[in-house]
Design a protein around this motif. Structure first.
Motif, PDB file in Angstrom:
ATOM      1  N   TYR A  47      -4.511  -9.899   5.776  1.00  0.00           N
ATOM      2  CA  TYR A  47      -4.149  -8.500   5.559  1.00  0.00           C
ATOM      3  C   TYR A  47      -3.213  -8.282   4.375  1.00  0.00           C
ATOM      4  O   TYR A  47      -2.621  -7.224   4.237  1.00  0.00           O
ATOM      5  N   LEU A  48      -3.091  -9.286   3.521  1.00  0.00           N
ATOM      6  CA  LEU A  48      -2.323  -9.107   2.293  1.00  0.00           C
ATOM      7  C   LEU A  48      -3.079  -8.202   1.324  1.00  0.00           C
ATOM      8  O   LEU A  48      -4.310  -8.127   1.373  1.00  0.00           O
ATOM      9  N   PRO A  49      -2.389  -7.513   0.429  1.00  0.00           N
ATOM     10  CA  PRO A  49      -3.089  -6.797  -0.644  1.00  0.00           C
ATOM     11  C   PRO A  49      -4.006  -7.760  -1.386  1.00  0.00           C
ATOM     12  O   PRO A  49      -3.706  -8.952  -1.524  1.00  0.00           O
ATOM     13  N   ALA A  50      -5.116  -7.248  -1.870  1.00  0.00           N
ATOM     14  CA  ALA A  50      -6.176  -8.098  -2.410  1.00  0.00           C
ATOM     15  C   ALA A  50      -5.678  -9.054  -3.496  1.00  0.00           C
ATOM     16  O   ALA A  50      -6.008 -10.249  -3.482  1.00  0.00           O
ATOM     17  N   ASP A  51      -4.867  -8.566  -4.447  1.00  0.00           N
ATOM     18  CA  ASP A  51      -4.396  -9.432  -5.538  1.00  0.00           C
ATOM     19  C   ASP A  51      -3.488 -10.526  -4.996  1.00  0.00           C
ATOM     20  O   ASP A  51      -3.592 -11.691  -5.411  1.00  0.00           O
ATOM     21  N   GLU A  52      -2.594 -10.161  -4.072  1.00  0.00           N
ATOM     22  CA  GLU A  52      -1.699 -11.154  -3.494  1.00  0.00           C
ATOM     23  C   GLU A  52      -2.475 -12.173  -2.668  1.00  0.00           C
ATOM     24  O   GLU A  52      -2.194 -13.373  -2.706  1.00  0.00           O
ATOM     25  N   ARG A  53      -3.458 -11.706  -1.918  1.00  0.00           N
ATOM     26  CA  ARG A  53      -4.270 -12.618  -1.122  1.00  0.00           C
ATOM     27  C   ARG A  53      -5.004 -13.608  -2.023  1.00  0.00           C
ATOM     28  O   ARG A  53      -5.064 -14.804  -1.730  1.00  0.00           O
ATOM     29  N   PRO A 113     -13.386  -6.025   1.191  1.00  0.00           N
ATOM     30  CA  PRO A 113     -11.964  -5.768   1.408  1.00  0.00           C
ATOM     31  C   PRO A 113     -11.719  -5.193   2.805  1.00  0.00           C
ATOM     32  O   PRO A 113     -12.632  -4.659   3.441  1.00  0.00           O
ATOM     33  N   ARG A 154      -6.541  -1.335   3.853  1.00  0.00           N
ATOM     34  CA  ARG A 154      -5.456  -1.921   3.067  1.00  0.00           C
ATOM     35  C   ARG A 154      -5.613  -1.693   1.573  1.00  0.00           C
ATOM     36  O   ARG A 154      -4.859  -2.267   0.784  1.00  0.00           O
ATOM     37  N   ILE A 155      -6.573  -0.873   1.163  1.00  0.00           N
ATOM     38  CA  ILE A 155      -6.747  -0.582  -0.253  1.00  0.00           C
ATOM     39  C   ILE A 155      -6.712   0.931  -0.462  1.00  0.00           C
ATOM     40  O   ILE A 155      -6.931   1.702   0.473  1.00  0.00           O
ATOM     41  N   GLN A 203     -10.469   3.268  -4.302  1.00  0.00           N
ATOM     42  CA  GLN A 203     -11.066   1.932  -4.367  1.00  0.00           C
ATOM     43  C   GLN A 203     -12.017   1.703  -3.199  1.00  0.00           C
ATOM     44  O   GLN A 203     -13.092   1.110  -3.364  1.00  0.00           O
TER      45      GLN A 203
END
Length: 320
Positions: free
Chosen positions: A165-171, A216, A220-221, A225
């Protein structure tokens, strides 16, 4: 025969009809020691044998239309697969054809032709790690042993939990760290379907639905998007297949957790006639046709599998 008779009562046709939808992801050549609950050839064939005794399997779009119009037959069921794994085309389809059944395959389009989903990067990195333990402190985990399949599975599950469940870039960054620590070499690039395999699903009499582009967690986005992911996946598949794509599956699919009411509205506005979640239950005439529930029992014995499916018909499933 007994279970078939009970199923007839629990899932009659017409105005009181109930539609059960099974969900699968993969069909492997042999049991995966890390994830033994994932279907392999023998297990999938066995499940279809049970299903054929008790249910009438229909294409999902036909079943949905019939449910809307109060003409769904008794004991109706549809079969679905999520994500777009290559073994869907090479292993699942021949078994389905052998049983005379159709399934709907929901494809995340950005992973076609050599892509790999983030969760598979985690799993395959830990599967290939040559050490007896791993320190994933950089991703927020304590050192974990990797001496056997059970420990590698536990490490994979722990890593997936802290990154999902992290933001996509962080994940993405965290997953790359996991790969660098565990298996800096090449990982498999043939897990997902090639574009011609997707076309081949139609040639084999199967159906194809959309599953976003990059899978995604929609909740969470940003909304713009999310709308792009939903619409573009539909357009990708329509361009690929040369026909309308009317079915959608929410990534991860838990109502109110992985997607929200605005995402249901986006799916409806994008022209999908129906969408499926991963909430357990069976659909009825008053269901939200853009949040249809799905469920597959995990039992290894036929009677337990059948009884759990029967119980599932009593639930309407969760909605946003």
């Amino acid at each position: 025969m007994f279970l078939k008779s009970i199923t007839q009562l629990a899932a009659p046709g017409g105005t009181r009809a109930r539609l059960s939808i099974l969900i699968f992801h993969r069909v492997l050549a042999a049991q995966d020691p890390l994830f033994p609950e994932e279907a392999d050839d023998r297990r999938f064939d066995e499940v279809l044998q049970w299903v054929r005794r008790w249910y009438r399997v229909m294409p999902l779009d036909e079943a949905v239309d019939a449910l809307r119009e109060d003409r769904l037959p008794a004991r109706a069921m549809a079969i679905t697969f999520d994500d777009g794994y290559a073994d869907n085309a090479t292993r699942a389809v021949p078994i389905l054809q052998r049983h005379g059944m159709t399934a709907t395959f929901f494809v995340a389009t950005s992973f076609l032709d050599g892509g790999r989903m983030w969760n598979d990067t985690v799993i395959e990195s830990l599967r290939r790690c040559t050490a007896d333990s791993v320190d994933l402190g950089p991703v927020g985990l304590a050192p974990m042993p990797l001496r056997n399949a059970a420990e590698r599975r536990a490490a994979a599950m722990a890593t997936l939990r802290v990154t999902k469940y992290l933001p996509a870039d962080e994940r993405h960054q965290q997953v790359q760290r996991v790969q660098h620590i565990c298996a800096p070499g090449a990982l498999p690039d043939d897990l997902m379907m090639q574009t011609d395999q997707v076309r081949g699903l139609l040639r084999a009499g199967m159906q194809v639905g959309a599953h976003t582009r990059t899978h995604p967690i929609l909740s969470r986005i940003p909304d713009d998007q999310a709308r792009h992911e939903i619409q573009r996946s539909k357009e990708d598949l329509q361009d690929l297949l040369g026909r309308p794509v009317t079915l959608f599956a929410y990534p991860n699919g838990k109502p109110g957790v992985d997607y929200a009411p605005q995402h249901v509205a986006m799916v409806r506005e994008s022209g999908f006639s129906a969408a499926v979640s991963t909430s357990a239950g069976a659909s009825a005439r008053d269901s939200d046709f853009h949040q249809l529930p799905r469920f597959t029992p995990w039992d290894q014995q036929a009677w337990r599998f059948g009884v759990r499916l029967l119980r599932n018909t009593r639930s309407a499933g969760a909605r946003c």
